[in-house]
Write a protein that holds these residues in place. Sequence first.
Motif, PDB file in Angstrom:
ATOM      1  N   CYS A   1       0.836  -1.193   0.000  1.00 30.93           N
ATOM      2  CA  CYS A   1       0.000   0.000   0.000  1.00 30.93           C
ATOM      3  C   CYS A   1       0.874   1.248   0.000  1.00 30.93           C
ATOM      4  CB  CYS A   1      -0.912   0.014   1.220  1.00 30.93           C
ATOM      5  SG  CYS A   1      -2.322  -1.101   1.095  1.00 30.93           S
ATOM      6  N   SER A   2       0.432   2.247  -0.737  1.00 26.18           N
ATOM      7  CA  SER A   2       1.137   3.520  -0.807  1.00 26.18           C
ATOM      8  C   SER A   2       0.120   4.640  -0.661  1.00 26.18           C
ATOM      9  CB  SER A   2       1.873   3.639  -2.147  1.00 26.18           C
ATOM     10  OG  SER A   2       2.450   4.921  -2.293  1.00 26.18           O
ATOM     11  N   PHE A   3       0.298   5.477   0.366  1.00 25.12           N
ATOM     12  CA  PHE A   3      -0.580   6.616   0.614  1.00 25.12           C
ATOM     13  C   PHE A   3       0.265   7.884   0.512  1.00 25.12           C
ATOM     14  CE2 PHE A   3      -3.068   3.843   3.878  1.00 25.12           C
ATOM     15  CZ  PHE A   3      -3.565   3.073   2.841  1.00 25.12           C
ATOM     16  N   ALA A   4      -0.067   8.769  -0.421  1.00 25.29           N
ATOM     17  CA  ALA A   4       0.716   9.990  -0.593  1.00 25.29           C
ATOM     18  C   ALA A   4      -0.202  11.176  -0.835  1.00 25.29           C
ATOM     19  CB  ALA A   4       1.696   9.842  -1.752  1.00 25.29           C
ATOM     20  N   THR A   5       0.121  12.305  -0.202  1.00 27.95           N
ATOM     21  CA  THR A   5      -0.592  13.554  -0.435  1.00 27.95           C
ATOM     22  C   THR A   5       0.412  14.675  -0.684  1.00 27.95           C
ATOM     23  OG1 THR A   5      -0.628  14.223   1.888  1.00 27.95           O
ATOM     24  CG2 THR A   5      -2.459  12.865   1.128  1.00 27.95           C
ATOM     25  N   THR A   6       0.042  15.593  -1.568  1.00 20.95           N
ATOM     26  CA  THR A   6       0.793  16.842  -1.678  1.00 20.95           C
ATOM     27  C   THR A   6       0.321  17.767  -0.563  1.00 20.95           C
ATOM     28  OG1 THR A   6      -0.814  17.920  -3.126  1.00 20.95           O
ATOM     29  CG2 THR A   6       0.861  16.534  -4.186  1.00 20.95           C
ATOM     30  N   SER A   7       0.872  18.962  -0.502  1.00 24.64           N
ATOM     31  CA  SER A   7       0.489  19.905   0.562  1.00 24.64           C
ATOM     32  C   SER A   7      -0.975  20.319   0.459  1.00 24.64           C
ATOM     33  CB  SER A   7       1.381  21.147   0.509  1.00 24.64           C
ATOM     34  OG  SER A   7       1.288  21.768  -0.754  1.00 24.64           O
ATOM     35  N   SER A   8      -1.557  20.215  -0.742  1.00 23.92           N
ATOM     36  CA  SER A   8      -2.964  20.582  -0.933  1.00 23.92           C
ATOM     37  C   SER A   8      -3.886  19.366  -0.939  1.00 23.92           C
ATOM     38  CB  SER A   8      -3.134  21.345  -2.253  1.00 23.92           C
ATOM     39  OG  SER A   8      -2.687  20.549  -3.344  1.00 23.92           O
ATOM     40  N   GLY A   9      -3.326  18.169  -0.775  1.00 18.51           N
ATOM     41  CA  GLY A   9      -4.111  16.956  -0.906  1.00 18.51           C
ATOM     42  C   GLY A   9      -4.623  16.412   0.413  1.00 18.51           C
ATOM     43  N   SER A  10      -5.632  15.558   0.321  1.00 22.15           N
ATOM     44  CA  SER A  10      -6.149  14.899   1.518  1.00 22.15           C
ATOM     45  C   SER A  10      -6.707  13.530   1.153  1.00 22.15           C
ATOM     46  CB  SER A  10      -7.243  15.733   2.199  1.00 22.15           C
ATOM     47  OG  SER A  10      -8.409  15.793   1.404  1.00 22.15           O
ATOM     48  N   ILE A  11      -6.560  12.588   2.077  1.00 23.57           N
ATOM     49  CA  ILE A  11      -7.109  11.248   1.937  1.00 23.57           C
ATOM     50  C   ILE A  11      -7.973  10.964   3.157  1.00 23.57           C
ATOM     51  CG2 ILE A  11      -6.563   8.779   1.905  1.00 23.57           C
ATOM     52  CD1 ILE A  11      -3.948   9.509   0.455  1.00 23.57           C
ATOM     53  N   LEU A  12      -9.219  10.580   2.927  1.00 24.47           N
ATOM     54  CA  LEU A  12     -10.137  10.225   4.008  1.00 24.47           C
ATOM     55  C   LEU A  12     -10.636   8.811   3.762  1.00 24.47           C
ATOM     56  CD1 LEU A  12     -11.908  10.746   6.490  1.00 24.47           C
ATOM     57  CD2 LEU A  12     -13.589  11.832   4.979  1.00 24.47           C
ATOM     58  N   ILE A  13     -10.299   7.901   4.662  1.00 27.31           N
ATOM     59  CA  ILE A  13     -10.743   6.514   4.599  1.00 27.31           C
ATOM     60  C   ILE A  13     -11.747   6.309   5.730  1.00 27.31           C
ATOM     61  CG2 ILE A  13     -10.021   4.100   4.718  1.00 27.31           C
ATOM     62  CD1 ILE A  13      -7.233   5.058   3.784  1.00 27.31           C
ATOM     63  N   SER A  14     -12.981   6.031   5.385  1.00 31.96           N
ATOM     64  CA  SER A  14     -14.052   5.961   6.381  1.00 31.96           C
ATOM     65  C   SER A  14     -14.046   4.625   7.126  1.00 31.96           C
ATOM     66  CB  SER A  14     -15.404   6.196   5.707  1.00 31.96           C
ATOM     67  OG  SER A  14     -15.442   7.458   5.069  1.00 31.96           O
ATOM     68  N   ASP A  15     -15.022   4.429   8.001  1.00 28.43           N
ATOM     69  CA  ASP A  15     -15.092   3.236   8.846  1.00 28.43           C
ATOM     70  C   ASP A  15     -15.312   1.965   8.021  1.00 28.43           C
ATOM     71  OD1 ASP A  15     -14.929   5.034  10.920  1.00 28.43           O
ATOM     72  OD2 ASP A  15     -17.042   4.857  11.510  1.00 28.43           O
ATOM     73  N   ASN A  16     -14.744   0.868   8.526  1.00 28.37           N
ATOM     74  CA  ASN A  16     -14.996  -0.480   7.996  1.00 28.37           C
ATOM     75  C   ASN A  16     -14.541  -0.665   6.545  1.00 28.37           C
ATOM     76  OD1 ASN A  16     -16.457  -1.033  10.488  1.00 28.37           O
ATOM     77  ND2 ASN A  16     -18.145   0.113   9.574  1.00 28.37           N
ATOM     78  N   VAL A  17     -13.514   0.050   6.145  1.00 25.19           N
ATOM     79  CA  VAL A  17     -12.978  -0.063   4.785  1.00 25.19           C
ATOM     80  C   VAL A  17     -11.848  -1.096   4.770  1.00 25.19           C
ATOM     81  CG1 VAL A  17     -11.641   1.158   2.998  1.00 25.19           C
ATOM     82  CG2 VAL A  17     -13.637   2.249   4.052  1.00 25.19           C
ATOM     83  N   GLY A  18     -11.750  -1.856   3.681  1.00 25.89           N
ATOM     84  CA  GLY A  18     -10.648  -2.787   3.497  1.00 25.89           C
ATOM     85  C   GLY A  18      -9.850  -2.437   2.259  1.00 25.89           C
ATOM     86  N   LEU A  19      -8.513  -2.436   2.374  1.00 29.16           N
ATOM     87  CA  LEU A  19      -7.639  -2.107   1.252  1.00 29.16           C
ATOM     88  C   LEU A  19      -6.508  -3.128   1.171  1.00 29.16           C
ATOM     89  CD1 LEU A  19      -7.901   0.791   3.191  1.00 29.16           C
ATOM     90  CD2 LEU A  19      -7.616   1.682   0.886  1.00 29.16           C
ATOM     91  N   SER A  20      -6.140  -3.520  -0.061  1.00 33.56           N
ATOM     92  CA  SER A  20      -5.034  -4.456  -0.252  1.00 33.56           C
ATOM     93  C   SER A  20      -4.122  -3.950  -1.370  1.00 33.56           C
ATOM     94  CB  SER A  20      -5.553  -5.848  -0.629  1.00 33.56           C
ATOM     95  OG  SER A  20      -6.215  -6.469   0.452  1.00 33.56           O
ATOM     96  N   GLY A  21      -2.875  -3.680  -1.041  1.00 33.09           N
ATOM     97  CA  GLY A  21      -1.906  -3.269  -2.046  1.00 33.09           C
ATOM     98  C   GLY A  21      -2.358  -2.084  -2.869  1.00 33.09           C
ATOM     99  N   VAL A  22      -3.011  -1.130  -2.248  1.00 31.85           N
ATOM    100  CA  VAL A  22      -3.643  -0.008  -2.942  1.00 31.85           C
ATOM    101  C   VAL A  22      -2.707   1.198  -3.002  1.00 31.85           C
ATOM    102  CG1 VAL A  22      -5.544   1.654  -2.770  1.00 31.85           C
ATOM    103  CG2 VAL A  22      -5.956  -0.760  -2.330  1.00 31.85           C
ATOM    104  N   THR A  23      -2.750   1.919  -4.129  1.00 28.42           N
ATOM    105  CA  THR A  23      -2.032   3.193  -4.250  1.00 28.42           C
ATOM    106  C   THR A  23      -3.031   4.335  -4.231  1.00 28.42           C
ATOM    107  OG1 THR A  23      -0.244   2.216  -5.564  1.00 28.42           O
ATOM    108  CG2 THR A  23      -0.528   4.591  -5.712  1.00 28.42           C
ATOM    109  N   LEU A  24      -2.887   5.229  -3.260  1.00 31.70           N
ATOM    110  CA  LEU A  24      -3.709   6.443  -3.169  1.00 31.70           C
ATOM    111  C   LEU A  24      -2.782   7.645  -3.282  1.00 31.70           C
ATOM    112  CD1 LEU A  24      -5.926   5.517  -0.058  1.00 31.70           C
ATOM    113  CD2 LEU A  24      -6.403   5.036  -2.467  1.00 31.70           C
ATOM    114  N   TYR A  25      -3.012   8.486  -4.293  1.00 29.92           N
ATOM    115  CA  TYR A  25      -2.199   9.697  -4.444  1.00 29.92           C
ATOM    116  C   TYR A  25      -3.138  10.875  -4.628  1.00 29.92           C
ATOM    117  CZ  TYR A  25       1.571  12.831  -5.757  1.00 29.92           C
ATOM    118  OH  TYR A  25       2.466  13.880  -5.779  1.00 29.92           O
ATOM    119  N   SER A  26      -3.036  11.842  -3.701  1.00 32.82           N
ATOM    120  CA  SER A  26      -3.960  12.971  -3.711  1.00 32.82           C
ATOM    121  C   SER A  26      -3.253  14.317  -3.746  1.00 32.82           C
ATOM    122  CB  SER A  26      -4.872  12.935  -2.477  1.00 32.82           C
ATOM    123  OG  SER A  26      -5.699  14.087  -2.452  1.00 32.82           O
ATOM    124  N   ALA A  27      -3.629  15.126  -4.735  1.00 37.13           N
ATOM    125  CA  ALA A  27      -3.249  16.534  -4.766  1.00 37.13           C
ATOM    126  C   ALA A  27      -4.456  17.418  -4.485  1.00 37.13           C
ATOM    127  CB  ALA A  27      -2.652  16.894  -6.124  1.00 37.13           C
TER     128      ALA A  27
END
Length: 208
Positions: free
Chosen positions: A84-110
């Motif tokens: 799994c890779s979670f990345a944000t720029t200074s203007s980015g945001s990632i919100l993962i809500s309750d009861n979520v499942g992730l496997s080997g996921v790439t999240l990139y947010s600007a």
Amino acid sequence: MHIFSEEHLTLHPAKIISALINRISLICENTLSTLRIQSNKVTHGNNLKVTGLIYISNQGTIKIGNNVTINSSLLANPISSNRCSFATTSSGSILISDNVGLSGVTLYSAEKIEIGENSYIGAGVKILDTDFHSLSHSERFLQNDNNIQSKEIIISKNCFIGTEAIILKGVKIGSNAVIAAGSVVVTNVPENEIWGGVPARYLKKNTL
């Protein structure tokens, strides 16, 4: 903590040693992931379960809800070739809500990536809310490639995103939607629908 279950006792000694090495490696990776979550100022709720080593680069905001499961190891999910890779720029945001499942996921947010409650994000999925570079070839070769388009991605509750799917900027996926494996999603997906293909298109209603 039990390293071996009863079935391990019937294995060949070489397999027992291999299982022990894998288990120790996983414990070390989980510890490193915990340190990365803390050092990158990721906020999370109760009962966060992490298996494996996560890459995190948080210049913006990353928030994880309650009862979230993150599989970031082949030992946790044998079809996931990526961590799994979670990345944000200074203007980015990632919100993962309750009861979520992730496997080997790439999240990139600007801009913003939001994953609704009870959603499953399959192995190798990439969710990218930015183009990373200008679409103009002349601007890409300039020292400051500033004309980069980004737009928020919203995945609503109870969604299932199949393995190796790619969700691109500006997409909103409605509640109870399913995205087929290997799809590339470039437009909004209404609730209660199944989409698939490259680019993804409507397949049928999700009546389950």
